[in-house]
Design an enzyme around this catalytic site. Structure first.
Site, PDB file in Angstrom:
ATOM      1  N   ASP A  96       0.884  -1.163   0.000  1.00  0.00           N
ATOM      2  CA  ASP A  96       0.000   0.000   0.000  1.00  0.00           C
ATOM      3  C   ASP A  96       0.926   1.219   0.000  1.00  0.00           C
ATOM      4  O   ASP A  96       2.126   1.120   0.319  1.00  0.00           O
ATOM      5  CB  ASP A  96      -0.934  -0.006   1.219  1.00  0.00           C
ATOM      6  CG  ASP A  96      -2.108   0.964   1.008  1.00  0.00           C
ATOM      7  OD1 ASP A  96      -2.057   1.781   0.062  1.00  0.00           O
ATOM      8  OD2 ASP A  96      -3.086   0.908   1.791  1.00  0.00           O
TER       9      ASP A  96
HETATM   10  C1  BGC Z   1      -4.882   3.422  -0.065  1.00  0.00           C
HETATM   11  C2  BGC Z   1      -5.003   2.427  -1.186  1.00  0.00           C
HETATM   12  C3  BGC Z   1      -4.852   3.131  -2.499  1.00  0.00           C
HETATM   13  C4  BGC Z   1      -3.515   3.849  -2.535  1.00  0.00           C
HETATM   14  C5  BGC Z   1      -3.236   4.591  -3.826  1.00  0.00           C
HETATM   15  C6  BGC Z   1      -3.637   4.268  -0.181  1.00  0.00           C
HETATM   16  O1  BGC Z   1      -3.673   5.318   0.738  1.00  0.00           O
HETATM   17  O2  BGC Z   1      -4.902   2.757   1.174  1.00  0.00           O
HETATM   18  O3  BGC Z   1      -6.237   1.764  -1.103  1.00  0.00           O
HETATM   19  O4  BGC Z   1      -5.000   2.260  -3.568  1.00  0.00           O
HETATM   20  O5  BGC Z   1      -3.478   4.783  -1.473  1.00  0.00           O
HETATM   21  O6  BGC Z   1      -3.990   5.732  -3.925  1.00  0.00           O
END
Ligand code: BGC
Length: 814
Positions: free
Chosen positions: A297
């Site tokens: 993530d």
């Molecule tokens: C989120 C993800 C997301 C990623 C990219 C993160 O803060 O938890 O779900 O895909 O950002 O934007």
């Protein structure tokens, strides 16, 4: 350290959960850094709490992956060390892809664009706003979910997004107030698993890689990231619960062939999600035989070599964390050079990524990565319209089917050419703006109708922004909700609000409309045939919800109902919304949970309100009477000696949502699986049979080889059930027929969903619905044998219209 080890042994294999001393204890623990008050200051204290599983399993090229694996190995074999290292972390690009993996042009690999999210592309133009995960869950419709996946995936493809950052099955709905529950399908692992399976298959069928997220036990937003010397919250889970609840839907996603899994921000049994060798090497890559790559993530990487060894394959958005610390890049290069990391691990990391690219056929006529995702859509750019008109009906049907009607007395609905309709509440109309500015604006994050200042301090709280404290406002008061907020928000090109559609219908019927969207105590015209009150329950990534209800909206509803004897309440709810404050008011005649329908929200609602379609959604969660009825309402907070290492102990085990209500005999306000229709259904003729035939094996443990998703025979059908459903009312409609199993094992829930079908039935028509129960459906996780165990004994099989109304009961003995 010594004490920690002893505590784990006392914990009896609970994976660290029982090992945690009570946080209030405050006594000293020998050998680890603690201050005089006993506060733990070093994560050494937790070493060994999460089992170590090394080395990281290499991709095997199992089953359908054989060809992609071979091609990927060949390509990776031609790469230099630097080229390989470059393929482990994101780089910069002039697109709005949320992550961009640079290419290796000399070898014809163009790189990968990774883009949010599971309910539609975010932050760009000419895309659709699809119903959100919770809405799809409420539709209980596998075929429609498949269509949605194909439409959604098609838009990503058209824009050159190689990886769709979704679907979500973590959070799994453990914490009622979690700010991201709406991105997922349901609080039930079986329902979530069935729908993630359909979504994964469909998105990948059009050549887009799914990034099933967030792996694993990502159950609260509070303390999701380390900040100010406080680490991310640790989800402390026992082995059985891990398998039967949290891993279950991920298992379905892997079984469906997901090319990517995103590891999560939280710690699991006190080891970071993206550095956890038990969950990544052990559960995912060994037990589930996962063939694709694991991406972090965004900024969830907190170590270098350790994350590579634990099974993480790609760092996003780059090889470092949010605080500017670099972990991979040149450090990874050095680690391979100086022997700290075997080059074979690096090869496996890159092979998994390139294989996923081949597996989806992206080496053949896939658009240039990010081609339709301009960096700034307010500046001149190439226009790529990704919408496909053949999916219009899918968007609309999806919006319709996720509405759940839970109260309808005195035939309040459907409406019939009312003479005067009065409309109240902040959630009926569009927000005043749907206008990207090219900067960090509300449009980008799905907070047009919310308080953006508060949103900023919630979502970006780890930046230390000022503003109001996060998550204090439970509603979005500037207009209706199409999706929740954060990275799962949608970018609507065209939206129909409930009010827009009501005006259109009033035009057809010559209905007079009065409205007031801003007063909490509006004047109510006594001549109204019906009063519609629109409220919402907002939720966003980055903060947990402050409450499961809100005073303002409850008062508004009661105020209208005191004066209007036909008050119809509609909630756009990004999560569970309690209603006991007003729902028994004699003038509240109907209640609809409208969830997050996406761009055709208003069209769908009006179609239902006026009986052009018949409600068929059912709740994918339980609505309690009181907050205290839930096993876990809100997030855990840092406390006691664990102030710097927040702990969340999943002591309720497998008893999440209706499993808890059943076990404790608590009457819900609206049970899991409940939803009304304008017609009625009757259930009859249940038959349950064991599958016969020489090759059907009822042994206690599976013996099959590991395929994608686990041991092959876990998917053998061992029992079938059939039941007849009849439409006994006056209008045509669809019914979600549900099958629950009571497994005769110690500690098993009273019943667990193990099948659902949604036949559409004309008046008086009957249909036989068939359910197939697999070995996994009938097994419990055996923590000693580390396998799914088919229990011996009499299983209870119940079929009906919701988890508390199951008129057909049968048994089968294994
Ligand atoms: C989120 C993800 C997301 C990623 C990219 C993160 O803060 O938890 O779900 O895909 O950002 O934007």
């Amino acid at each position: 350290m010594l004490v920690a080890v002893i505590l784990i042994i006392i914990g009896g294999g609970l994976g660290g959960l029982a090992a945690l001393p009570k946080s209030s204890g405050g006594g000293g623990v020998i050998g680890v850094e603690q201050d005089p008050a006993g506060m733990i200051r070093s994560d050494e204290y937790f070493y060994g709490f999460s089992e170590a599983v090394y080395p990281s399993p290499k991709m095997t090229g199992e089953g359908s992956w054989a060809e992609a694996f071979k091609k990927a190995k060949d390509l990776v074999g031609k790469m230099t060390l630097d080229e390989k290292v470059n393929l482990t972390a994101g780089g910069s690009s002039n697109t709005s892809c949320n992550g961009f993996l640079p290419g290796v042009p000399r070898l014809g690999f163009p790189g990968l664009c990774l883009a949010d999210a599971g309910q539609g592309l975010r932050g760009t133009d000419f895309v659709s706003s699809w119903p959100s995960g919770i809405h799809v869950g409420a539709s209980w419709n596998k075929a429609l979910t498949r269509q949605r996946g194909a439409g959604l995936g098609g838009e990503f493809r058209a824009k050159g997004a190689n990886v769709l950052l979704g679907p979500v099955v973590g959070p799994a709905g453990r914490v009622v107030l979690n700010g991201r529950n709406w991105e997922g399908f349901s609080s039930d692992p079986y329902l979530a698993g069935a729908l993630v399976y359909e979504t994964t298959r469909a998105v990948q069928s059009v050549g887009v890689i799914t990034s099933t997220k967030h792996f694993i036990a990502n159950e609260q937003e509070t303390n999701r990231n380390p900040l100010n010397d406080v680490q991310s919250v640790s989800s402390n889970i026992d082995d059985r619960t891990m398998h039967e609840v949290y891993l279950w839907p991920f298992q379905d996603a892997v079984h469906a062939g997901t090319g990517n899994i995103m590891c999560s921000y939280n710690r699991v049994n006190n080891s970071y999600g993206c550095a956890n060798s038990k969950t990544l090497n052990g559960l995912l890559k060994t037990e589930l035989g996962f063939q694709g790559f694991v991406v972090s993530d965004w900024t969830a990487q907190h170590a270098g070599v350790a994350t590579a060894e634990a099974g993480m394959d790609m760092a996003m958005p780059d090889g470092g964390d949010f605080f500017g610390e670099d972990f991979w890049g040149e450090h990874l290069h050095d680690a391979v050079k100086n022997g700290s990391l075997p080059e074979s691990r690096l090869d496996d990391m890159v092979t998994r990524t390139i294989a996923a690219w081949y597996q989806m056929g992206q080496d053949r006529d896939f658009p240039i990565p990010g081609v339709g995702l301009a960096h700034d859509i307010t500046k001149p750019h190439r226009l790529v319209d990704a919408r496909n008109s053949s999916f219009k009906s899918t968007l609309l049907d999806g919006a319709i089917e996720g509405h759940v009607l839970v109260k309808n007395i005195r035939e309040a609905l459907p409406l019939e050419k009312p003479r005067l309709l009065s409309i109240f509440g902040y959630s009926a109309k569009n927000p005043d703006e749907n206008n990207p500015t090219g900067t960090e604006d509300p449009w980008l994050w799905g907070s047009e109708t919310f308080d953006f200042e508060e949103f900023g301090s919630g979502f970006l709280s780890f930046l230390g922004l000022g503003g109001k404290p996060p998550g204090k406002t439970p509603i979005a008061y500037n207009g209706t909700l199409y999706s929740g907020g954060g990275s799962g928000a949608t970018s609507q090109s065209l939206v129909v609000s409930p009010f827009d559609a009501l005006v259109h219908q009033a035009y057809e019927d010559d209905t007079a409309l009065f409205w007031n969207f801003h007063d909490g105590i509006p004047p109510v015209n006594p001549a109204s045939d019906a009063c519609l009150v629109f409220g919402n329950a907002y939720a966003t990534e980055g903060a947990d919800r402050p409450d499961a209800r809100d005073e303002y909206t409850d008062c508004l509803i009661k105020h209208v109902a005191d004066q209007c004897n036909n008050t119809i309440v509609i909630f756009h709810n990004a999560g569970i919304r309690l209603v006991d404050q007003f729902v028994d008011h004699p003038n509240v005649t109907a209640l609809i949970f409208a969830h997050l329908p996406g761009q055709y929200s208003g069209k769908a609602l009006v179609s239902l309100l006026y009986g052009k379609s018949n409600p068929s959604g059912k709740l994918p969660y339980t609505v309690a009477r009181n907050e205290s009825d839930y096993a876990v309402l809100g997030p855990d907070l840092p406390e006691g000696i664990f102030k710097k290492f927040p702990q969340s102990n999943f002591t309720e085990g497998v008893f999440v949502d209706y499993r808890h209500f059943d076990a404790k005999n608590i009457a819900p306000r609206y049970p899991f699986g409940f939803g009304l229709s304008y017609t009625t259904f009757n259930y009859s003729n249940l038959s349950v049979e064991k599958v016969s035939g020489n090759d059907t094996n009822f042994d206690e443990f599976p013996t099959g080889a590991i395929v994608e998703g686990g041991q092959k025979d876990l998917w053998d059908v061992l029992v079938t059930a059939e039941a007849e459903v009849t439409n006994t009312g006056k209008v045509n409609g669809a019914e979600v027929a549900q099958l629950y199993v009571g497994i005769p094992a110690e500690g098993a829930p009273v019943r667990q969903l193990r099948g659902f079908e949604k036949p559409f039935l004309n008046v008086s028509a009957s249909q036989t619905v068939k359910f197939e129960l697999t070995r996994r459906d009938l097994s419990v996780w055996d923590v000693v044998r580390q396998k799914w165990r088919l229990v011996r004994g009499e299983y209870k099989i119940e079929v009906g219209g919701n988890s508390r109304d199951l008129p057909l009961v049968g048994t089968v003995t294994i």
